[in-house]
Write an enzyme that holds these catalytic residues in place. Structure first.
Site, PDB file in Angstrom:
ATOM      1  N   HIS A 173       1.896   3.711   6.852  1.00  0.00           N
ATOM      2  CA  HIS A 173       1.238   4.657   5.966  1.00  0.00           C
ATOM      3  C   HIS A 173       1.719   6.069   6.259  1.00  0.00           C
ATOM      4  CE1 HIS A 173      -2.467   2.018   4.766  1.00  0.00           C
ATOM      5  NE2 HIS A 173      -1.371   1.693   4.136  1.00  0.00           N
TER       6      HIS A 173
ATOM      7  N   SER B 101       0.803  -1.219   0.000  1.00  0.00           N
ATOM      8  CA  SER B 101       0.000   0.000   0.000  1.00  0.00           C
ATOM      9  C   SER B 101       0.829   1.259   0.000  1.00  0.00           C
ATOM     10  CB  SER B 101      -0.952   0.005   1.197  1.00  0.00           C
ATOM     11  OG  SER B 101      -0.214  -0.179   2.389  1.00  0.00           O
TER      12      SER B 101
ATOM     13  N   ASP C  44      -7.259   6.024   5.564  1.00  0.00           N
ATOM     14  CA  ASP C  44      -7.344   4.820   6.385  1.00  0.00           C
ATOM     15  C   ASP C  44      -8.533   4.755   7.311  1.00  0.00           C
ATOM     16  OD1 ASP C  44      -3.757   4.405   6.941  1.00  0.00           O
ATOM     17  OD2 ASP C  44      -5.051   4.020   5.221  1.00  0.00           O
TER      18      ASP C  44
END
Lengths: 174, 245
Positions: free
Chosen positions: A90, A51, A116
Protein backbone atom coordinates in the site's frame (compact mmCIF):
# COMPACT_ATOMS: atom_id res chain seq x y z
CA UNK A 1 11.97 -45.14 -20.24
CA UNK A 2 13.07 -47.01 -17.15
CA UNK A 3 15.67 -48.94 -19.11
CA UNK A 4 17.40 -45.65 -19.87
CA UNK A 5 17.68 -44.90 -16.14
CA UNK A 6 19.08 -48.36 -15.49
CA UNK A 7 21.67 -47.94 -18.22
CA UNK A 8 22.96 -44.73 -16.57
CA UNK A 9 26.21 -45.32 -14.84
CA UNK A 10 26.42 -44.30 -11.20
CA UNK A 11 28.99 -41.61 -12.02
CA UNK A 12 26.69 -40.01 -14.61
CA UNK A 13 23.81 -40.18 -12.19
CA UNK A 14 25.88 -38.56 -9.47
CA UNK A 15 26.97 -35.82 -11.89
CA UNK A 16 23.33 -35.18 -12.76
CA UNK A 17 22.31 -34.92 -9.15
CA UNK A 18 25.21 -32.60 -8.43
CA UNK A 19 24.31 -30.42 -11.39
CA UNK A 20 20.77 -30.12 -10.18
CA UNK A 21 21.91 -29.28 -6.66
CA UNK A 22 24.27 -26.66 -8.07
CA UNK A 23 21.45 -24.97 -9.97
CA UNK A 24 19.28 -24.93 -6.88
CA UNK A 25 21.99 -23.57 -4.61
CA UNK A 26 22.99 -20.88 -7.12
CA UNK A 27 19.40 -19.70 -7.27
CA UNK A 28 19.23 -19.69 -3.51
CA UNK A 29 22.50 -17.76 -3.22
CA UNK A 30 21.33 -15.17 -5.73
CA UNK A 31 18.12 -14.69 -3.79
CA UNK A 32 19.87 -14.34 -0.46
CA UNK A 33 22.49 -12.07 -2.01
CA UNK A 34 19.75 -9.80 -3.32
CA UNK A 35 18.20 -9.89 0.13
CA UNK A 36 21.41 -8.62 1.68
CA UNK A 37 21.95 -6.01 -1.02
CA UNK A 38 18.49 -4.54 -0.58
CA UNK A 39 18.41 -5.17 3.18
CA UNK A 40 14.96 -6.67 2.78
CA UNK A 41 13.80 -10.10 3.89
CA UNK A 42 11.84 -10.46 0.68
CA UNK A 43 13.33 -8.29 -2.07
CA UNK A 44 10.94 -9.40 -4.82
CA UNK A 45 7.23 -9.77 -4.09
CA UNK A 46 4.19 -10.61 -6.16
CA UNK A 47 1.09 -8.44 -5.82
CA UNK A 48 -1.68 -10.57 -4.37
CA UNK A 49 -4.67 -8.24 -4.10
CA UNK A 50 -6.29 -5.58 -6.21
CA UNK A 51 -6.14 -2.87 -3.59
CA UNK A 52 -3.55 -0.87 -5.51
CA UNK A 53 -5.25 -0.96 -8.87
CA UNK A 54 -4.81 0.41 -11.45
CA UNK A 55 -1.15 0.87 -10.53
CA UNK A 56 -0.51 -2.74 -9.56
CA UNK A 57 -2.64 -5.64 -10.64
CA UNK A 58 -2.61 -9.14 -9.23
CA UNK A 59 0.42 -10.99 -10.50
CA UNK A 60 2.75 -8.03 -10.93
CA UNK A 61 6.31 -8.36 -9.71
CA UNK A 62 7.70 -5.66 -7.41
CA UNK A 63 11.32 -4.92 -6.58
CA UNK A 64 11.88 -3.65 -3.07
CA UNK A 65 14.56 -1.51 -1.47
CA UNK A 66 14.82 -1.38 2.26
CA UNK A 67 17.79 0.91 2.83
CA UNK A 68 15.84 4.16 2.72
CA UNK A 69 14.76 4.32 6.33
CA UNK A 70 13.32 7.83 5.97
CA UNK A 71 10.25 6.72 4.04
CA UNK A 72 8.38 9.69 2.57
CA UNK A 73 4.66 10.14 2.10
CA UNK A 74 3.63 8.79 -1.29
CA UNK A 75 6.09 5.92 -1.33
CA UNK A 76 4.66 2.46 -1.76
CA UNK A 77 5.67 0.09 1.00
CA UNK A 78 5.25 -3.62 1.58
CA UNK A 79 4.49 -4.50 5.17
CA UNK A 80 3.40 -7.44 7.27
CA UNK A 81 0.56 -7.05 9.70
CA UNK A 82 1.86 -7.97 13.16
CA UNK A 83 1.08 -11.57 13.84
CA UNK A 84 0.26 -12.42 10.23
CA UNK A 85 2.55 -13.39 7.40
CA UNK A 86 0.65 -11.81 4.53
CA UNK A 87 2.55 -8.98 2.83
CA UNK A 88 0.42 -5.98 1.95
CA UNK A 89 1.44 -3.45 -0.68
CA UNK A 90 0.00 0.00 0.00
CA UNK A 91 0.96 3.65 -0.26
CA UNK A 92 2.09 5.78 2.69
CA UNK A 93 -0.39 8.61 3.29
CA UNK A 94 0.78 9.92 6.63
CA UNK A 95 4.02 10.02 8.53
CA UNK A 96 5.28 11.42 11.76
CA UNK A 97 8.28 10.78 13.92
CA UNK A 98 11.66 10.03 12.42
CA UNK A 99 14.96 11.52 13.49
CA UNK A 100 15.32 10.69 17.16
CA UNK A 101 11.84 9.15 17.41
CA UNK A 102 10.78 5.96 15.61
CA UNK A 103 9.21 6.74 12.25
CA UNK A 104 5.51 5.87 12.15
CA UNK A 105 3.50 5.52 8.97
CA UNK A 106 -0.13 5.24 7.98
CA UNK A 107 -0.86 3.48 4.71
CA UNK A 108 -3.79 3.22 2.33
CA UNK A 109 -4.40 1.27 -0.81
CA UNK A 110 -5.09 3.36 -3.93
CA UNK A 111 -8.22 1.37 -4.63
CA UNK A 112 -9.51 1.51 -1.04
CA UNK A 113 -11.61 4.40 0.15
CA UNK A 114 -10.51 3.87 3.75
CA UNK A 115 -6.98 3.86 5.11
CA UNK A 116 -5.43 0.77 6.62
CA UNK A 117 -6.19 1.41 10.28
CA UNK A 118 -8.63 -1.51 10.30
CA UNK A 119 -6.05 -3.83 8.76
CA UNK A 120 -3.45 -3.27 11.44
CA UNK A 121 -3.26 -5.45 14.52
CA UNK A 122 -5.53 -4.68 17.40
CA UNK A 123 -4.27 -1.70 19.33
CA UNK A 124 -1.92 -0.75 16.51
CA UNK A 125 -2.72 2.58 14.89
CA UNK A 126 0.39 3.04 12.80
CA UNK A 127 3.16 1.06 11.20
CA UNK A 128 6.67 1.33 12.55
CA UNK A 129 9.13 1.75 9.72
CA UNK A 130 11.90 -0.25 11.35
CA UNK A 131 9.76 -3.18 12.49
CA UNK A 132 6.79 -3.71 10.19
CA UNK A 133 7.95 -2.59 6.76
CA UNK A 134 9.62 -5.15 4.50
CA UNK A 135 10.70 -2.63 1.89
CA UNK A 136 9.73 0.20 -0.40
CA UNK A 137 8.81 -0.40 -4.03
CA UNK A 138 11.36 0.97 -6.51
CA UNK A 139 10.69 -1.02 -9.66
CA UNK A 140 8.01 -3.11 -11.23
CA UNK A 141 7.45 -5.65 -13.97
CA UNK A 142 3.86 -6.39 -14.95
CA UNK A 143 2.23 -9.77 -14.96
CA UNK A 144 5.23 -12.15 -14.72
CA UNK A 145 4.45 -13.06 -11.13
CA UNK A 146 1.06 -14.51 -11.97
CA UNK A 147 2.60 -17.98 -12.08
CA UNK A 148 3.17 -17.92 -8.31
CA UNK A 149 -0.44 -16.95 -7.69
CA UNK A 150 -1.60 -19.87 -9.84
CA UNK A 151 0.76 -22.21 -7.98
CA UNK A 152 -0.57 -21.19 -4.60
CA UNK A 153 -4.22 -21.26 -5.58
CA UNK A 154 -4.06 -24.55 -7.48
CA UNK A 155 -1.67 -26.81 -5.54
CA UNK A 156 -1.95 -29.62 -8.05
CA UNK A 157 -0.12 -27.34 -10.49
CA UNK A 158 2.94 -27.49 -8.25
CA UNK A 159 3.16 -31.29 -8.35
CA UNK A 160 2.40 -31.28 -12.07
CA UNK A 161 5.22 -28.82 -12.76
CA UNK A 162 7.72 -30.70 -10.61
CA UNK A 163 6.79 -33.94 -12.31
CA UNK A 164 7.19 -32.36 -15.73
CA UNK A 165 10.60 -30.92 -14.83
CA UNK A 166 11.78 -34.27 -13.47
CA UNK A 167 10.59 -35.95 -16.66
CA UNK A 168 12.48 -33.59 -18.95
CA UNK A 169 15.68 -33.97 -16.90
CA UNK A 170 15.48 -37.73 -17.19
CA UNK A 171 14.54 -37.81 -20.87
CA UNK A 172 17.22 -35.33 -21.92
CA UNK A 173 20.06 -37.55 -20.94
CA UNK A 174 19.36 -40.19 -23.57
CA UNK B 1 18.50 -32.39 -31.32
CA UNK B 2 15.63 -31.45 -33.56
CA UNK B 3 12.73 -32.90 -31.62
CA UNK B 4 9.66 -30.78 -31.09
CA UNK B 5 10.36 -30.45 -27.40
CA UNK B 6 13.77 -28.96 -28.03
CA UNK B 7 12.37 -26.60 -30.65
CA UNK B 8 9.67 -25.40 -28.30
CA UNK B 9 12.24 -24.89 -25.59
CA UNK B 10 14.46 -22.86 -27.89
CA UNK B 11 11.63 -20.67 -29.09
CA UNK B 12 10.43 -20.06 -25.56
CA UNK B 13 13.95 -19.28 -24.38
CA UNK B 14 14.49 -16.85 -27.22
CA UNK B 15 11.14 -15.19 -26.56
CA UNK B 16 12.03 -14.72 -22.90
CA UNK B 17 15.40 -13.18 -23.71
CA UNK B 18 13.96 -10.78 -26.26
CA UNK B 19 11.09 -9.79 -23.97
CA UNK B 20 13.56 -9.12 -21.18
CA UNK B 21 15.79 -7.03 -23.43
CA UNK B 22 12.88 -4.97 -24.77
CA UNK B 23 11.56 -4.36 -21.27
CA UNK B 24 14.99 -3.24 -20.09
CA UNK B 25 15.36 -0.92 -23.09
CA UNK B 26 11.95 0.64 -22.50
CA UNK B 27 12.65 1.12 -18.81
CA UNK B 28 15.99 2.83 -19.41
CA UNK B 29 14.83 4.91 -22.38
CA UNK B 30 12.64 6.98 -20.07
CA UNK B 31 15.74 9.00 -19.17
CA UNK B 32 15.75 10.39 -22.69
CA UNK B 33 12.30 11.94 -22.49
CA UNK B 34 12.21 15.61 -21.54
CA UNK B 35 10.04 16.73 -18.66
CA UNK B 36 8.96 20.24 -17.73
CA UNK B 37 6.38 19.98 -14.96
CA UNK B 38 4.92 23.15 -13.51
CA UNK B 39 2.13 23.87 -11.08
CA UNK B 40 0.62 26.63 -9.04
CA UNK B 41 -0.88 25.64 -5.74
CA UNK B 42 -2.64 28.09 -3.49
CA UNK B 43 -4.36 27.60 -0.17
CA UNK B 44 -7.90 28.93 -0.35
CA UNK B 45 -9.20 28.33 3.14
CA UNK B 46 -8.21 26.41 6.24
CA UNK B 47 -10.38 25.71 9.26
CA UNK B 48 -9.53 23.88 12.44
CA UNK B 49 -12.37 22.30 14.37
CA UNK B 50 -12.74 19.69 17.03
CA UNK B 51 -14.55 16.49 16.20
CA UNK B 52 -14.18 12.94 15.00
CA UNK B 53 -12.70 13.16 11.51
CA UNK B 54 -12.16 9.44 10.85
CA UNK B 55 -14.54 6.52 10.98
CA UNK B 56 -12.32 4.91 13.58
CA UNK B 57 -11.81 7.99 15.79
CA UNK B 58 -12.69 7.10 19.36
CA UNK B 59 -12.18 10.51 20.86
CA UNK B 60 -12.71 14.05 19.70
CA UNK B 61 -9.59 15.68 18.36
CA UNK B 62 -8.65 18.78 16.46
CA UNK B 63 -8.54 18.42 12.71
CA UNK B 64 -7.95 20.81 9.88
CA UNK B 65 -9.95 21.13 6.68
CA UNK B 66 -7.97 22.70 3.87
CA UNK B 67 -9.41 23.99 0.58
CA UNK B 68 -7.05 24.84 -2.23
CA UNK B 69 -6.67 26.03 -5.82
CA UNK B 70 -4.54 23.95 -8.12
CA UNK B 71 -3.35 24.67 -11.63
CA UNK B 72 -0.97 21.93 -12.69
CA UNK B 73 0.63 21.05 -16.00
CA UNK B 74 2.16 17.60 -15.80
CA UNK B 75 1.61 16.67 -19.44
CA UNK B 76 5.35 16.35 -20.12
CA UNK B 77 5.57 13.58 -17.52
CA UNK B 78 3.50 11.31 -19.77
CA UNK B 79 5.99 9.51 -22.02
CA UNK B 80 5.80 6.16 -23.83
CA UNK B 81 6.44 4.30 -20.59
CA UNK B 82 3.93 6.06 -18.38
CA UNK B 83 0.95 4.00 -17.29
CA UNK B 84 -0.45 6.50 -14.84
CA UNK B 85 0.49 9.37 -12.57
CA UNK B 86 -0.56 9.43 -8.94
CA UNK B 87 -0.83 13.10 -7.99
CA UNK B 88 -1.11 14.02 -4.36
CA UNK B 89 -1.03 17.15 -2.26
CA UNK B 90 0.47 16.98 1.20
CA UNK B 91 0.45 19.31 4.15
CA UNK B 92 3.45 19.32 6.43
CA UNK B 93 4.24 21.39 9.49
CA UNK B 94 7.17 21.56 11.89
CA UNK B 95 7.15 19.06 14.72
CA UNK B 96 7.21 20.06 18.33
CA UNK B 97 10.78 18.85 18.83
CA UNK B 98 13.79 20.05 16.77
CA UNK B 99 15.27 16.57 16.47
CA UNK B 100 12.13 15.17 14.82
CA UNK B 101 11.42 15.95 11.14
CA UNK B 102 8.10 17.57 10.14
CA UNK B 103 5.06 15.29 10.08
CA UNK B 104 3.31 15.10 6.74
CA UNK B 105 -0.15 14.02 5.61
CA UNK B 106 -1.84 13.60 2.23
CA UNK B 107 -4.96 15.73 1.89
CA UNK B 108 -5.88 15.05 -1.71
CA UNK B 109 -4.89 12.59 -4.40
CA UNK B 110 -5.87 11.72 -7.95
CA UNK B 111 -4.99 8.89 -10.32
CA UNK B 112 -4.42 10.24 -13.82
CA UNK B 113 -4.10 7.40 -16.34
CA UNK B 114 -2.39 7.72 -19.64
CA UNK B 115 -4.67 7.72 -22.67
CA UNK B 116 -3.32 4.30 -23.66
CA UNK B 117 -4.05 2.64 -20.36
CA UNK B 118 -7.13 0.39 -20.19
CA UNK B 119 -10.07 1.91 -18.38
CA UNK B 120 -10.30 1.44 -14.64
CA UNK B 121 -13.11 2.85 -12.50
CA UNK B 122 -10.68 4.13 -9.88
CA UNK B 123 -9.29 6.89 -12.07
CA UNK B 124 -9.76 10.56 -11.38
CA UNK B 125 -12.65 12.40 -12.95
CA UNK B 126 -11.89 16.05 -13.45
CA UNK B 127 -14.73 18.35 -12.49
CA UNK B 128 -16.04 20.25 -15.49
CA UNK B 129 -17.41 23.76 -15.32
CA UNK B 130 -20.76 22.67 -16.74
CA UNK B 131 -21.72 19.93 -14.29
CA UNK B 132 -22.08 20.63 -10.59
CA UNK B 133 -20.83 17.89 -8.29
CA UNK B 134 -24.38 16.68 -7.62
CA UNK B 135 -24.70 14.95 -11.00
CA UNK B 136 -21.50 12.98 -10.45
CA UNK B 137 -23.19 9.62 -10.83
CA UNK B 138 -24.44 10.37 -14.34
CA UNK B 139 -21.11 11.57 -15.59
CA UNK B 140 -18.91 8.96 -13.94
CA UNK B 141 -18.69 6.84 -17.03
CA UNK B 142 -17.96 9.73 -19.36
CA UNK B 143 -15.71 11.83 -17.12
CA UNK B 144 -12.14 12.38 -18.17
CA UNK B 145 -9.21 12.89 -15.80
CA UNK B 146 -8.49 16.28 -17.36
CA UNK B 147 -10.54 19.31 -18.35
CA UNK B 148 -12.29 19.43 -21.73
CA UNK B 149 -9.96 19.72 -24.65
CA UNK B 150 -6.85 19.22 -22.56
CA UNK B 151 -4.57 16.20 -22.26
CA UNK B 152 -3.65 14.01 -19.28
CA UNK B 153 -1.63 15.93 -16.76
CA UNK B 154 -3.55 19.19 -16.83
CA UNK B 155 -5.50 19.76 -13.65
CA UNK B 156 -7.34 22.99 -12.93
CA UNK B 157 -9.15 23.04 -9.63
CA UNK B 158 -10.71 25.94 -7.83
CA UNK B 159 -11.67 25.93 -4.17
CA UNK B 160 -11.23 22.16 -4.12
CA UNK B 161 -12.30 20.25 -1.05
CA UNK B 162 -9.73 17.87 0.39
CA UNK B 163 -10.18 14.09 0.40
CA UNK B 164 -8.71 13.66 3.86
CA UNK B 165 -8.66 15.79 6.95
CA UNK B 166 -5.41 16.62 8.69
CA UNK B 167 -4.93 15.37 12.22
CA UNK B 168 -1.88 15.42 14.40
CA UNK B 169 -0.71 12.52 16.52
CA UNK B 170 -1.05 14.66 19.62
CA UNK B 171 -4.65 15.58 18.75
CA UNK B 172 -3.86 19.29 18.56
CA UNK B 173 -3.28 21.12 15.32
CA UNK B 174 -4.60 24.61 15.95
CA UNK B 175 -2.24 27.56 15.67
CA UNK B 176 0.68 25.60 14.24
CA UNK B 177 2.84 27.87 12.16
CA UNK B 178 5.01 27.45 9.07
CA UNK B 179 2.96 24.74 7.48
CA UNK B 180 3.52 23.91 3.83
CA UNK B 181 1.12 22.66 1.20
CA UNK B 182 2.96 20.95 -1.65
CA UNK B 183 2.18 19.03 -4.79
CA UNK B 184 3.83 15.68 -5.50
CA UNK B 185 3.50 12.97 -8.08
CA UNK B 186 4.44 9.34 -8.55
CA UNK B 187 4.89 8.15 -12.12
CA UNK B 188 3.87 4.52 -12.53
CA UNK B 189 5.61 3.06 -15.60
CA UNK B 190 4.52 0.19 -17.80
CA UNK B 191 7.81 -1.45 -16.83
CA UNK B 192 10.77 -0.25 -14.83
CA UNK B 193 11.50 2.08 -11.98
CA UNK B 194 8.91 4.20 -10.22
CA UNK B 195 9.82 7.87 -9.92
CA UNK B 196 8.61 10.53 -7.55
CA UNK B 197 8.64 14.31 -7.56
CA UNK B 198 11.94 15.93 -8.45
CA UNK B 199 12.50 19.58 -7.68
CA UNK B 200 16.08 19.46 -9.01
CA UNK B 201 16.87 18.98 -12.66
CA UNK B 202 18.55 15.84 -13.96
CA UNK B 203 19.57 16.04 -17.58
CA UNK B 204 16.38 16.27 -19.61
CA UNK B 205 14.18 16.11 -16.57
CA UNK B 206 13.48 19.60 -15.26
CA UNK B 207 12.42 19.94 -11.68
CA UNK B 208 8.95 20.97 -10.63
CA UNK B 209 8.36 24.71 -10.81
CA UNK B 210 5.99 26.00 -8.18
CA UNK B 211 3.45 23.79 -6.51
CA UNK B 212 4.20 24.94 -2.97
CA UNK B 213 2.29 27.24 -0.67
CA UNK B 214 2.97 28.23 2.92
CA UNK B 215 0.33 28.87 5.52
CA UNK B 216 -0.40 28.79 9.25
CA UNK B 217 -3.07 26.80 10.94
CA UNK B 218 -5.65 29.13 12.46
CA UNK B 219 -7.02 28.84 15.95
CA UNK B 220 -9.76 26.45 16.85
CA UNK B 221 -13.19 27.51 15.63
CA UNK B 222 -16.26 26.95 17.71
CA UNK B 223 -18.78 24.48 16.37
CA UNK B 224 -21.52 27.12 16.20
CA UNK B 225 -19.73 29.16 13.58
CA UNK B 226 -18.96 26.27 11.20
CA UNK B 227 -21.53 24.72 8.89
CA UNK B 228 -21.35 20.92 8.55
CA UNK B 229 -21.24 21.16 4.73
CA UNK B 230 -18.10 23.28 4.87
CA UNK B 231 -16.20 20.41 6.42
CA UNK B 232 -17.24 17.72 3.98
CA UNK B 233 -14.49 15.94 2.14
CA UNK B 234 -14.33 15.03 -1.51
CA UNK B 235 -15.28 11.44 -2.28
CA UNK B 236 -12.69 9.63 -4.33
CA UNK B 237 -13.30 7.09 -7.06
CA UNK B 238 -11.86 4.15 -5.11
CA UNK B 239 -13.72 0.95 -5.87
CA UNK B 240 -13.39 -0.61 -2.40
CA UNK B 241 -15.51 1.43 -0.07
CA UNK B 242 -16.00 0.55 3.60
CA UNK B 243 -13.43 -1.71 5.22
CA UNK B 244 -10.10 -1.86 3.41
CA UNK B 245 -9.51 -4.92 1.22
Amino acid sequence: MFSSIASLQPRQLAAQVLNFALVLSTAFMLWKGLSVFTNSSSPIVVVLSGSMEPAFERGDLLFLWNRGMDTQVGEIVVYNVRGKDIPIVHRVVRRFGGGSAPLQLLTKGDNNAADDTELYARGQDYLERSKDVVGSVVGYVPFVGYVTILLSEYPWLKTAMLGFMALTVVLQRE
Amino acid sequence: MHSSLVRIQNVFGYFTSVAFAVAAAVAVSVLLSSQTPSASLELKNVQVVKGRPHYYSTKREEYAHVKFDLDADLTSLFNWNTKQIFMYITASYPSTSPSIPPPEAVIWDAIIPSDHAPFHPNTYIHPTSKTPSKSKSKNKSKGKPYPEGASPGIVKLSNQKPKYQITDFSGKIAERENATLSLHWNVQPWVGALVWTNTNSYGRWSGLKGGVDKFDFPSLKGSETIKKEDLKTETGAEKNRGSPA
